[in-house]
Structure formats: C-alpha cells, structure tokens
Design a protein around this motif. Sequence first.
Motif, mmCIF file in Angstrom:
data_model
loop_
_atom_site.group_PDB
_atom_site.id
_atom_site.type_symbol
_atom_site.label_atom_id
_atom_site.label_comp_id
_atom_site.label_asym_id
_atom_site.label_seq_id
_atom_site.Cartn_x
_atom_site.Cartn_y
_atom_site.Cartn_z
ATOM 1 N N ALA A 29 -2.417 25.397 -21.617
ATOM 2 C CA ALA A 29 -2.896 25.128 -22.963
ATOM 3 C C ALA A 29 -2.237 23.874 -23.527
ATOM 4 N N GLY A 30 -0.973 23.629 -23.185
ATOM 5 C CA GLY A 30 -0.256 22.482 -23.691
ATOM 6 C C GLY A 30 -0.605 21.187 -22.985
ATOM 7 N N SER A 31 -1.299 21.259 -21.858
ATOM 8 C CA SER A 31 -1.593 20.059 -21.104
ATOM 9 C C SER A 31 -2.714 19.247 -21.733
ATOM 10 N N GLY A 32 -3.599 19.884 -22.465
ATOM 11 C CA GLY A 32 -4.658 19.179 -23.166
ATOM 12 C C GLY A 32 -5.778 18.716 -22.259
ATOM 13 N N ARG A 33 -6.879 18.399 -22.862
ATOM 14 C CA ARG A 33 -8.071 17.961 -22.137
ATOM 15 C C ARG A 33 -8.001 16.471 -21.807
ATOM 16 N N TYR A 34 -7.462 15.705 -22.718
ATOM 17 C CA TYR A 34 -7.433 14.249 -22.578
ATOM 18 C C TYR A 34 -6.012 13.800 -22.275
ATOM 19 N N VAL A 35 -5.650 13.864 -21.015
ATOM 20 C CA VAL A 35 -4.319 13.438 -20.600
ATOM 21 C C VAL A 35 -4.423 12.458 -19.436
ATOM 22 N N VAL A 36 -3.368 11.679 -19.269
ATOM 23 C CA VAL A 36 -3.275 10.733 -18.164
ATOM 24 C C VAL A 36 -2.662 11.469 -16.979
ATOM 25 N N THR A 37 -3.212 11.244 -15.790
ATOM 26 C CA THR A 37 -2.640 11.820 -14.571
ATOM 27 C C THR A 37 -2.063 10.687 -13.722
ATOM 28 N N GLY A 38 -1.296 11.047 -12.734
ATOM 29 C CA GLY A 38 -0.698 10.045 -11.852
ATOM 30 C C GLY A 38 -1.722 9.228 -11.088
ATOM 31 N N ALA A 62 -15.406 -4.553 -22.681
ATOM 32 C CA ALA A 62 -14.244 -5.414 -22.920
ATOM 33 C C ALA A 62 -14.009 -6.255 -21.681
ATOM 34 N N SER A 63 -13.552 -7.475 -21.877
ATOM 35 C CA SER A 63 -13.288 -8.336 -20.723
ATOM 36 C C SER A 63 -11.917 -8.050 -20.119
ATOM 37 N N SER A 64 -11.136 -7.230 -20.792
ATOM 38 C CA SER A 64 -9.793 -6.899 -20.324
ATOM 39 C C SER A 64 -9.670 -5.407 -20.057
ATOM 40 N N ASP A 65 -8.633 -5.056 -19.339
ATOM 41 C CA ASP A 65 -8.322 -3.664 -19.032
ATOM 42 C C ASP A 65 -6.806 -3.566 -18.942
ATOM 43 N N PHE A 66 -6.281 -2.381 -19.032
ATOM 44 C CA PHE A 66 -4.844 -2.186 -18.934
ATOM 45 C C PHE A 66 -4.523 -1.346 -17.710
ATOM 46 N N THR A 67 -3.499 -1.753 -16.975
ATOM 47 C CA THR A 67 -2.984 -0.960 -15.868
ATOM 48 C C THR A 67 -2.094 0.122 -16.457
ATOM 49 N N LEU A 68 -2.282 1.337 -15.989
ATOM 50 C CA LEU A 68 -1.511 2.469 -16.501
ATOM 51 C C LEU A 68 -0.300 2.725 -15.615
ATOM 52 N N HIS A 69 0.845 2.903 -16.242
ATOM 53 C CA HIS A 69 2.081 3.229 -15.542
ATOM 54 C C HIS A 69 2.704 4.436 -16.234
ATOM 55 N N ASP A 70 3.311 5.323 -15.490
ATOM 56 C CA ASP A 70 4.074 6.450 -16.030
ATOM 57 C C ASP A 70 3.228 7.350 -16.935
ATOM 58 N N ALA A 71 2.411 8.167 -16.294
ATOM 59 C CA ALA A 71 1.488 9.065 -16.998
ATOM 60 C C ALA A 71 2.219 9.966 -17.989
ATOM 61 N N ALA A 72 3.332 10.529 -17.588
ATOM 62 C CA ALA A 72 4.063 11.457 -18.466
ATOM 63 C C ALA A 72 4.511 10.757 -19.748
#
Length: 134
Positions: A29-38, A62-72
């Motif tokens: 329940a605490g993990s949520g629906r909209y979370v970042v994973t590894g 958008a012409s740009s995007d962001f690289t995701l680091h450290d999901a937690a």
Amino acid sequence: MLILKMRGKELRILIAVALALVTGAAGAAGSGRYVVTGSDALTSTLVSRWAALDGRAVRWEASSDFTLHDAARLNEKAQLADAASLEDAFNRLSKIELAEKPDGPVLFACSYKGGPVALEVREVGQSGCGKPQN
C-alpha cells in the motif's frame, strides 16, 4: 474455537503468518501506483509506463528528456507514493528535476480526461499543448 485448540508452536506459526501478511499488505500500500523503479531510465519512458497502467499513452513532444538515477531517492524526494494521479506524479517528478537541474528545460504537461492520450508533455518555449510545433 480453532485458535484456542492450537498448541504453542502452531499458534506462533499462525501469528507469524498473519504478521507477514499484514506487513506485506502495508508495504504494498505504501509503494504507490506512480513510483520510479530501478529499470526506469528516462522520464519519458517512466511517464509512458505510468500511463500504460490505465491503457493510455503519453505524447512526449519535449525536445529534452531526463536520465533517471537512484529510484529510491526520487520516490522519497518527490513523494511519488502519495501521488493521486498521473498528472500529479508528473508534476512532482518534474519539480524535482527542475530543482536538481535549474539550467535544464522546464517541462509541463497537459492532461486529457478521455481518449488514448493521457498526457502531452512539452517544454517551456514550445507552443502550448494541442498546437502544432513551430
């Protein structure tokens, strides 16, 4: 009463199983629906994955995007587990990205209630949502 007829070891096992089930449910329940994973590498693919949960899509213009680091860390800083909607989750994430990269592009999204596209993402400086790109 079945519980009253159980012996000490059986009762301890039953309690351990019950606690494991309650703890697991609380964690889910605490993990949520909209979370970042590894496995999420880019903001565009993350937001598209979120939209796909409802069988919808994201139009990333958008012409740009962001690289995701450290999901937690992102989940914690943006409090994504508490996001009430796809639009809310996107806004929380883009706010963190802007804070971490103040010289980077400022992303915004238009949310659509119906149809195959849930969000249209653009960046400040591009034309507004629903309008052709210049």
